[in-house]
Design a protein around this motif. Structure first.
Motif, PDB file in Angstrom:
ATOM      1  N   ALA A 134       0.833  -1.194   0.000  1.00 66.18           N
ATOM      2  CA  ALA A 134       0.000   0.000   0.000  1.00 66.18           C
ATOM      3  C   ALA A 134       0.876   1.256   0.000  1.00 66.18           C
ATOM      4  CB  ALA A 134      -0.923  -0.017   1.217  1.00 66.18           C
ATOM      5  N   GLU A 135       0.235   2.420   0.033  1.00 69.76           N
ATOM      6  CA  GLU A 135       0.952   3.697  -0.005  1.00 69.76           C
ATOM      7  C   GLU A 135       1.516   4.028   1.383  1.00 69.76           C
ATOM      8  OE1 GLU A 135      -1.743   6.628  -1.460  1.00 69.76           O
ATOM      9  OE2 GLU A 135      -2.127   5.576  -3.347  1.00 69.76           O
ATOM     10  N   ILE A 136       2.487   3.261   1.816  1.00 72.67           N
ATOM     11  CA  ILE A 136       3.006   3.388   3.178  1.00 72.67           C
ATOM     12  C   ILE A 136       3.606   4.770   3.417  1.00 72.67           C
ATOM     13  CG2 ILE A 136       4.831   2.556   4.720  1.00 72.67           C
ATOM     14  CD1 ILE A 136       4.213  -0.281   3.711  1.00 72.67           C
ATOM     15  N   SER A 137       4.463   5.212   2.538  1.00 66.08           N
ATOM     16  CA  SER A 137       5.109   6.519   2.735  1.00 66.08           C
ATOM     17  C   SER A 137       4.095   7.651   2.691  1.00 66.08           C
ATOM     18  CB  SER A 137       6.189   6.737   1.675  1.00 66.08           C
ATOM     19  OG  SER A 137       7.239   5.810   1.831  1.00 66.08           O
ATOM     20  N   ALA A 138       3.128   7.582   1.771  1.00 68.73           N
ATOM     21  CA  ALA A 138       2.119   8.636   1.656  1.00 68.73           C
ATOM     22  C   ALA A 138       1.260   8.705   2.916  1.00 68.73           C
ATOM     23  CB  ALA A 138       1.244   8.393   0.427  1.00 68.73           C
ATOM     24  N   MET A 139       0.939   7.560   3.490  1.00 70.77           N
ATOM     25  CA  MET A 139       0.145   7.562   4.719  1.00 70.77           C
ATOM     26  C   MET A 139       0.945   8.146   5.874  1.00 70.77           C
ATOM     27  SD  MET A 139      -2.177   4.086   4.599  1.00 70.77           S
ATOM     28  CE  MET A 139      -0.995   2.944   3.864  1.00 70.77           C
ATOM     29  N   HIS A 140       2.231   7.839   5.914  1.00 78.15           N
ATOM     30  CA  HIS A 140       3.060   8.420   6.978  1.00 78.15           C
ATOM     31  C   HIS A 140       3.209   9.923   6.808  1.00 78.15           C
ATOM     32  CE1 HIS A 140       6.123   8.951   9.992  1.00 78.15           C
ATOM     33  NE2 HIS A 140       6.920   9.500   9.095  1.00 78.15           N
ATOM     34  N   MET A 162       6.530  -8.965   3.129  1.00 76.26           N
ATOM     35  CA  MET A 162       6.746  -8.630   4.529  1.00 76.26           C
ATOM     36  C   MET A 162       8.121  -7.998   4.712  1.00 76.26           C
ATOM     37  SD  MET A 162       5.327  -8.516   7.458  1.00 76.26           S
ATOM     38  CE  MET A 162       5.673  -8.457   9.209  1.00 76.26           C
ATOM     39  N   ARG A 163       9.119  -8.540   4.058  1.00 80.15           N
ATOM     40  CA  ARG A 163      10.457  -7.967   4.157  1.00 80.15           C
ATOM     41  C   ARG A 163      10.463  -6.529   3.623  1.00 80.15           C
ATOM     42  NH1 ARG A 163      16.301  -9.988   1.589  1.00 80.15           N
ATOM     43  NH2 ARG A 163      17.325  -7.970   1.868  1.00 80.15           N
ATOM     44  N   ARG A 164       9.838  -6.314   2.469  1.00 83.46           N
ATOM     45  CA  ARG A 164       9.817  -4.973   1.881  1.00 83.46           C
ATOM     46  C   ARG A 164       9.096  -3.987   2.800  1.00 83.46           C
ATOM     47  NH1 ARG A 164       8.226  -6.764  -4.290  1.00 83.46           N
ATOM     48  NH2 ARG A 164      10.307  -7.459  -4.949  1.00 83.46           N
ATOM     49  N   ALA A 165       8.001  -4.432   3.399  1.00 84.07           N
ATOM     50  CA  ALA A 165       7.257  -3.557   4.309  1.00 84.07           C
ATOM     51  C   ALA A 165       8.109  -3.178   5.513  1.00 84.07           C
ATOM     52  CB  ALA A 165       5.976  -4.253   4.763  1.00 84.07           C
ATOM     53  N   LEU A 166       8.814  -4.130   6.067  1.00 85.35           N
ATOM     54  CA  LEU A 166       9.700  -3.848   7.200  1.00 85.35           C
ATOM     55  C   LEU A 166      10.796  -2.865   6.813  1.00 85.35           C
ATOM     56  CD1 LEU A 166       9.971  -7.473   8.649  1.00 85.35           C
ATOM     57  CD2 LEU A 166       9.006  -5.499   9.856  1.00 85.35           C
ATOM     58  N   GLU A 167      11.282  -2.983   5.590  1.00 88.88           N
ATOM     59  CA  GLU A 167      12.316  -2.054   5.127  1.00 88.88           C
ATOM     60  C   GLU A 167      11.752  -0.651   4.926  1.00 88.88           C
ATOM     61  OE1 GLU A 167      15.276  -5.166   2.741  1.00 88.88           O
ATOM     62  OE2 GLU A 167      13.540  -4.303   1.714  1.00 88.88           O
ATOM     63  N   TYR A 168      10.537  -0.540   4.398  1.00 89.58           N
ATOM     64  CA  TYR A 168       9.922   0.774   4.190  1.00 89.58           C
ATOM     65  C   TYR A 168       9.740   1.536   5.493  1.00 89.58           C
ATOM     66  CZ  TYR A 168       8.633   1.073  -0.773  1.00 89.58           C
ATOM     67  OH  TYR A 168       8.659   1.229  -2.136  1.00 89.58           O
ATOM     68  N   VAL A 169       9.165   0.865   6.491  1.00 89.77           N
ATOM     69  CA  VAL A 169       8.833   1.582   7.731  1.00 89.77           C
ATOM     70  C   VAL A 169      10.069   1.912   8.549  1.00 89.77           C
ATOM     71  CG1 VAL A 169       6.524   0.597   7.855  1.00 89.77           C
ATOM     72  CG2 VAL A 169       8.405  -0.573   9.041  1.00 89.77           C
TER      73      VAL A 169
END
Length: 441
Positions: A134-140, A162-169
């Motif tokens: 999802a738009e993780i950075s935009a939501m943050h 899951m790995r990519r999500a952990l890296e994004y946040v």
């Protein structure tokens, strides 16, 4: 500065009888003995516990889209009655909170309600489908400033995603809250997999479906040096995995629900769908392990997983009934019953697992000091709850502020009552009844 309120005679979580003065700015002006009460409204808290406002990392407010079961307004009214001054709204609304626009809508609804702070939780994947981030950075970066992301209700089952999500946040010190459920091991699951599930003829939800995802995700978090939070831990094996991960220095936190600390799979014998929940109610040995894990700090927080449902989706045949239970208004009495009355926790520890730790995990902080949420110190915003542990009552969901009545504790006798709640210095609950909401500027 003139005090607006002075709470007298109450006992802080440390066991010290302390007066609390709240000023006109909504802050805790003083804590001490026999504080001056000139011009202030005096609240007698003798025999009661004065707690920092509770913080729930795991609440389903349903809005937008499912407002026949709950709304931000009704859900936060229920939260306030339960002693909560901050809730984190899970993303499985309709539309899913997977864009900046939806999380900002939930944020605005929370501010408009004025009963508690509402922090939207962003989805990890688009539509909770587990196929695309999802738009993780935009939501943050949005006005909601989302820090916590979860597909709760669904598992982020793909290890690459899951790995990519952990890296994004990791870039903004966010975290992923995982609903640990391997989907291929739980197709059609209706209850805990055990001898009882075979006896009742209901498809089983094995413990390994939860434990295998936790094992994978703590290793992924270690590999990318990011933060992972495990939602609603329900098995003894999960507790051991989290304990091992913490011993290795892995940045993992975990929560347990009140219902998993009290209820067991034996309740399913009634075929009453009010006891149908995900993850399912487990065995006595799991309940014991969960209580011990919360007591020794392996499990960091209590999360209600408040999951309201309409009568149409809950009061029906077991196999088609929705999964979930309400829990905001009964959380503290259940914790008193399972953890205080058993001697496993004291009130200082309850404040830690229901206020301080969830605030710390979400990073409700200003230069390292918890000034808005989870603290009871001079200068902090006056978010606090007064609790009478001697009050006894029989649970009646019809009297709850929540829009839904799917409480598993109906007709159960419990002890404890939230009598008063201050949210940003405004008394939103007085003598166990809702008053008026706080008006955000």
């Amino acid at each position: 500065m003139t005090h607006t309120y002075v709470i007298t005679g109450g006992t802080t979580p440390d066991g010290v009888q302390t007066d609390v003065a709240i000023d006109a700015n909504g802050s805790i002006a003083q804590l001490g003995q026999q504080l001056a009460t000139d011009g202030a409204e005096v609240i007698d808290a003798t025999g009661k516990i004065v707690l920092p406002g509770l913080v729930d990392l795991h609440t389903h407010l349903r809005e937008p889209g499912n407002d026949d079961a709950e709304t931000v307004e009704t859900g936060t009214r229920a939260a306030a009655k339960g002693g909560f001054t901050a809730v984190h709204a899970m993303a499985n609304s309709n539309p899913v909170a997977d864009t900046a626009g939806v999380v900002e809508q939930v944020h605005r609804l929370g501010r408009a309600s004025g009963w508690t702070d509402v922090y939207p939780v962003g989805a990890v994947t688009v539509g909770l489908k587990g196929e695309q981030l999802a738009e993780i950075s935009a939501m943050h970066d949005s006005a909601a400033k989302v820090t916590m992301f979860s597909d709760d209700g669904m598992c982020v089952w793909d290890p690459v995603l899951m790995r990519r999500a952990l890296e994004y946040v990791k870039s903004f010190d966010g975290f992923i809250a995982q609903h640990a459920q391997e989907p291929r091991l739980t197709e059609g699951a209706q209850m805990n997999e055990s001898a009882l599930s075979s006896e009742l003829g209901l498809a089983g939800w094995p413990a390994v479906a939860e434990e295998s995802i936790i094992a994978r995700d703590v290793l992924l978090a270690q590999h990318v040096n990011s933060r992972v939070h495990i939602c609603h831990v329900s098995t003894a094996g999960s507790v051991e995995l989290i304990r091992w991960a913490k011993s290795q220095g892995i940045n993992v936190t975990a929560e347990v629900t009140p219902h998993h600390l009290l209820l067991t799979e034996d309740y399913v014998k009634t075929y009453d769908p009010v006891y149908k929940v995900n993850p399912p109610l487990r065995k006595d040995s799991d309940v014991h392990a969960l209580r011990q894990g919360l007591a020794d700090g392996t499990i960091d927080t209590v999360g209600t997983d408040h999951a309201p449902h309409t009568a149409e989706t809950k009061q029906c045949e077991w196999v088609v009934a929705a999964m979930g239970m309400t829990g905001l208004e009964t959380a503290l009495p259940v914790i008193q019953h399972t953890m205080i009355d058993t001697g496993l926790l004291d009130w200082h520890a309850v404040a830690r697992v229901m206020s301080v730790n969830p605030a710390r995990i979400y990073r409700h902080a200003d230069q390292g000091q918890l000034t808005d949420t989870g603290s009871l110190v001079q200068g902090a915003v006056a978010n606090l709850a007064i609790y009478d542990p001697s009050h006894t009552f029989v649970v009646n969901p019809a009297q709850h502020a929540s829009k839904s009545a799917n409480s598993p504790y109906k007709d159960m006798e419990l002890s404890g009552q939230v009598t008063d709640v201050f949210y940003r210095g405004h008394r939103v609950v007085a003598e166990a009844e809702l008053t008026t909401p706080y008006q955000h500027s």
